[in-house]
Design an enzyme around this catalytic site. Structure first.
Site, PDB file in Angstrom:
ATOM      1  CG  HIS A 189      -2.277  -0.570   0.858  1.00 22.22           C
ATOM      2  ND1 HIS A 189      -2.998  -1.364   1.708  1.00 22.22           N
ATOM      3  CD2 HIS A 189      -3.025  -0.434  -0.252  1.00 22.22           C
ATOM      4  CE1 HIS A 189      -4.118  -1.706   1.123  1.00 22.22           C
ATOM      5  NE2 HIS A 189      -4.155  -1.164  -0.065  1.00 22.22           N
ATOM      6  NE  ARG A 298      -2.900  -1.036 -17.577  1.00 23.15           N
ATOM      7  CZ  ARG A 298      -1.976  -0.359 -18.261  1.00 23.15           C
ATOM      8  NH1 ARG A 298      -1.774   0.912 -18.032  1.00 23.15           N
ATOM      9  NH2 ARG A 298      -1.240  -0.985 -19.189  1.00 23.15           N
ATOM     10  NE  ARG A 334      -7.751  -3.036 -19.157  1.00 24.45           N
ATOM     11  CZ  ARG A 334      -6.436  -3.266 -19.116  1.00 24.45           C
ATOM     12  NH1 ARG A 334      -5.781  -3.571 -20.226  1.00 24.45           N
ATOM     13  NH2 ARG A 334      -5.764  -3.163 -17.988  1.00 24.45           N
ATOM     14  CD  GLU A 433      -5.312  -7.525 -23.608  1.00 25.34           C
ATOM     15  OE1 GLU A 433      -4.291  -7.038 -23.112  1.00 25.34           O
ATOM     16  OE2 GLU A 433      -6.397  -7.563 -23.004  1.00 25.34           O
ATOM     17  CG  ASN A 456       1.844  -3.443 -22.246  1.00 28.63           C
ATOM     18  OD1 ASN A 456       2.600  -2.933 -23.058  1.00 28.63           O
ATOM     19  ND2 ASN A 456       1.169  -2.748 -21.352  1.00 28.63           N
ATOM     20  CG  ASP A 457      -1.408  -8.996 -21.879  1.00 23.56           C
ATOM     21  OD1 ASP A 457      -0.579  -9.677 -21.240  1.00 23.56           O
ATOM     22  OD2 ASP A 457      -2.289  -8.321 -21.329  1.00 23.56           O
ATOM     23  NE  ARG A 467       2.371  -7.373 -18.977  1.00 26.37           N
ATOM     24  CZ  ARG A 467       1.226  -6.725 -19.134  1.00 26.37           C
ATOM     25  NH1 ARG A 467       0.261  -7.248 -19.887  1.00 26.37           N
ATOM     26  NH2 ARG A 467       1.018  -5.572 -18.604  1.00 26.37           N
ATOM     27  CB  CYS A 504      -3.914   1.346 -24.780  1.00 25.54           C
ATOM     28  SG  CYS A 504      -4.648  -0.293 -24.739  1.00 25.54           S
TER      29      CYS A 504
HETATM   30  C1  PEP Z   1      -1.643  -4.431 -22.840  1.00 25.28           C
HETATM   31  O1  PEP Z   1      -1.731  -5.647 -22.627  1.00 25.28           O
HETATM   32  O2  PEP Z   1      -0.953  -3.938 -23.732  1.00 25.28           O
HETATM   33  C2  PEP Z   1      -2.370  -3.481 -21.988  1.00 25.28           C
HETATM   34  C3  PEP Z   1      -2.420  -2.208 -22.283  1.00 25.28           C
HETATM   35  O3  PEP Z   1      -2.980  -3.953 -20.883  1.00 25.28           O
HETATM   36  P1  PEP Z   1      -2.255  -4.370 -19.513  1.00 25.28           P
HETATM   37  O4  PEP Z   1      -0.846  -3.825 -19.573  1.00 25.28           O
HETATM   38  O5  PEP Z   1      -3.074  -3.740 -18.439  1.00 25.28           O
HETATM   39  O6  PEP Z   1      -2.324  -5.838 -19.558  1.00 25.28           O
HETATM   40 MG    MG Z   2      -3.229  -6.499 -21.368  1.00 26.73          MG
END
Ligand code: PEP
Ligand code: MG
Length: 572
Positions: A189, A298, A334, A433, A456-457, A467, A504
């Site tokens: 926290h 998010r 999202r 993603e 990212n995914d 990742r 994103c």
């Molecule tokens: C992604 O996967 O690119 C994304 C933006 O979502 P997160 O990083 O929250 O998984």
């Molecule tokens: Mg993601």
């Protein structure tokens, strides 16, 4: 030469200041404490619990009046509940019978509960042990008559193995220059609060007793970017950092001048630059960096750091504030993306061998109408206060999207039935993603209102490369030709079907990637707000013809590292 210690920088920025050790040692006080009879000790414990709960309640009420402190207020509320839990009271009474000493009994009872949390596999629960020790210590301090540390005029750098959340939450924002934590937890926290306040923070200083080298009152330089702490630096070292701070400020001023300029190539191709946010409190900051709305809210952060599912009303308030702050600019919310690296203890999801491939995101939403419907209703209601879009994470097939649409219709029907106002024209899109969504983008484009590519995914699933795993991070590259092809395919599918495509994932914040994406025809790039000026500056420095030529060159290459190097050479 000053001593340097290293940890993991989790919130960047440089801070120079005096150390204040947080988490005081009570041993000395305990040794000198003279207990009364068992009955007296029980009375003292009961009175101390009531006094601490009252003090917490007063702090909570003050904090709730301030938007930026609501998160801290929620944490203190959890503390108040922990200390007033009847089971805790019973456990303290039992320990007083045994130890005949109220402060020791309180500390032992909270320690036992903390240990139970620590033994759990789940990172989030583990981190809650700190909260339990924190409240126990507060009550013990009250009985022992120990005063909280005095805060002077000077800003301090808080330092401790684990810093009680109440210490940070209870201090005025302008008094904390930085945070140093011995523990490595990024979900503590203390870190959540530091993030909301943009306080430079380093964690993981516990190995080899590095944190023991730092004493109360030491002057230090904290470099959040490098994860480095310089203890009692020389005048020269301070000078060189002041030079860095000056450069940081200079760059910030240079970027600030770009704030109101459009992200447009020299020959007039515009790209919308939006911000990724975690809470409604991030919107002001995003707009200050020149964000043209929010491309990714998010929403799972609304669900985290609390003990139970937020109600439709709680969520409505959070989304409405974000939407209102966007003042007519689009706010893409999202739906909950829990699972993977974002656990949520109160959902009691059984431990999985492959959480990134498991029960997460939309898969949970579609099974849990008690979660999904209130969230959709809250977003639809927030849509009345500005422009909102719904985005669905982790989609792999069209059937899932059709089910989502049914849920949205049901949410609307319930709202109409309950006589609540809601926006009827909310766009509904998907995160692209997963490789499945990208490959099937031409088919998805017939059903959805927009795509937002979550690299990212997408990178981790396309390259079978976790990742978060440092030992294979050399493989994790958004310029890998396989990834580039999936991204291009998605953008082309959007263009051919008259819908918009955004991105994103982190790739969007890489200026050189932004050039390629512009050439591919992307409409929007959404990123952490501080990255916006860098990307904007790059796009304003090229023509779309140059970008297309670069893209053509890159698409002939066979290796991601080669592509990265080539772009670095040509674009800097
Ligand atoms: C992604 O996967 O690119 C994304 C933006 O979502 P997160 O990083 O929250 O998984
Ligand atoms: Mg993601």
């Amino acid at each position: 030469m000053a001593v340097k210690v290293r940890g993991k920088g989790v919130i960047s920025g440089i801070a120079i200041g005096k150390i204040m050790l947080a988490g005081q040692n009570l041993d000395g006080y305990l040794v000198n404490y003279k207990p009364g009879t068992v009955a007296e000790e029980k009375e003292k414990a009961t009175a101390a619990i009531a006094a601490v709960a009252k003090h917490l309640q007063e702090s909570i009420e003050t904090m709730q009046k301030n938007d930026e402190m609501k998160e801290q207020a929620a944490i203190l509320e959890a503390h108040r509940m922990m200390i007033q839990d009847p089971m805790m009271a019973q456990s303290i009474e039992d320990k007083i019978d045994e130890l005949k000493n109220a402060p020791r009994a309180v500390l032992k009872a909270s320690e036992e509960q903390a240990k139970m949390f620590e033994a759990m596999d789940d990172e989030y629960f583990k981190a809650r042990a700190v909260d339990l020790r924190d409240v126990g210590k507060r009550v013990a301090k009250y009985i022992l008559g120990v005063k909280e540390p005095e805060i002077g005029d000077e800003k301090v750098i808080l330092c401790g193995h684990e810093i009680e959340p109440s210490v940070i939450a209870g201090m005025p924002t302008d008094k904390i220059a930085g945070v140093l934590l011995g523990s490595g937890s990024t979900t503590a926290h203390a870190v959540i609060i530091a993030k909301a306040r943009a306080i430079p923070t380093i964690v993981g200083l516990n190995k080899e007793n590095r944190i023991d080298k730092i004493a109360d009152g030491d002057r230090v330089i904290l470099d959040g970017e490098r994860g480095e702490v310089t203890i009692n630096p020389s005048q020269e070292e301070i000078g060189s950092y002041q030079e860095k701070i000056r450069k940081q400020e200079e760059l910030a001023a240079h970027y600030a001048a770009l704030k109101d300029l459009p992200a447009v190539t020299k020959d007039g191709v515009k790209v919308k630059l939006a911000a990724n946010i975690g809470t409604h409190m991030d919107v002001d900051n995003a707009l200050n960096y020149g964000a043209d709305g929010v491309g990714l809210f998010r929403s799972e952060f609304v669900f985290m750091g609390r003990e139970e599912i937020p109600t439709e009303e709680d969520q409505f308030k959070a989304y409405k504030e974000a939407v209102e702050k966007c003042a007519g600019k689009l706010c893409v919310i999202r739906t909950m993306d829990i699972g993977g690296d974002k656990p949520l203890p109160y959902l009691n999801i059984p431990k999985e061998d492959n959480p990134f491939l498991g029960y997460r995101a939309v898969r949970i939403s579609l099974h849990r109408r008690d979660l999904f419907l209130p969230q959709l209703k809250a977003i639809l209601r927030a849509g009345v206060y500005g422009r909102v879009a719904i985005m669905i994470p982790m989609i792999i097939n069209i059937a899932e999207f059709k089910q989502v649409k049914e849920f949205i219709e049901e949410a609307k029907m319930e709202l109409a039935h309950e006589g609540k106002v809601y926006a009827n024209n909310v766009e509904v899109g998907i995160m692209v993603e997963t490789p499945a969504a990208a490959v099937m983008a031409p088919a998805f484009a017939k059903y959805v209102d927009f795509f937002s590519i979550g690299t990212n995914d997408l990178v981790q699933y396309t390259l079978a490369c976790d990742r978060g795993n440092a030992s294979i991070s050399y493989l994790y590259n958004h310029f890998n030709p396989a990834v580039l092809r999936l991204v291009q395919r998605t953008i082309t599918a959007a263009r051919e079907n008259g819908i918009w495509a955004g991105m994103c994932g982190e790739m969007a914040s890489d200026p050189n990637a932004a050039v390629l994406l512009t050439a591919m025809g992307i409409h929007e790039l959404s990123m952490s707000a501080p990255s916006i000026p860098r990307v904007k500056e790059k796009l304003r420095s090229i023509t779309s013809i140059q970008a297309k030529e670069l893209l053509a060159d890159v698409m002939k290459m066979e290796d991601g590292d080669e592509i990265k190097e080539y772009l670095n050479k040509v674009l800097g």
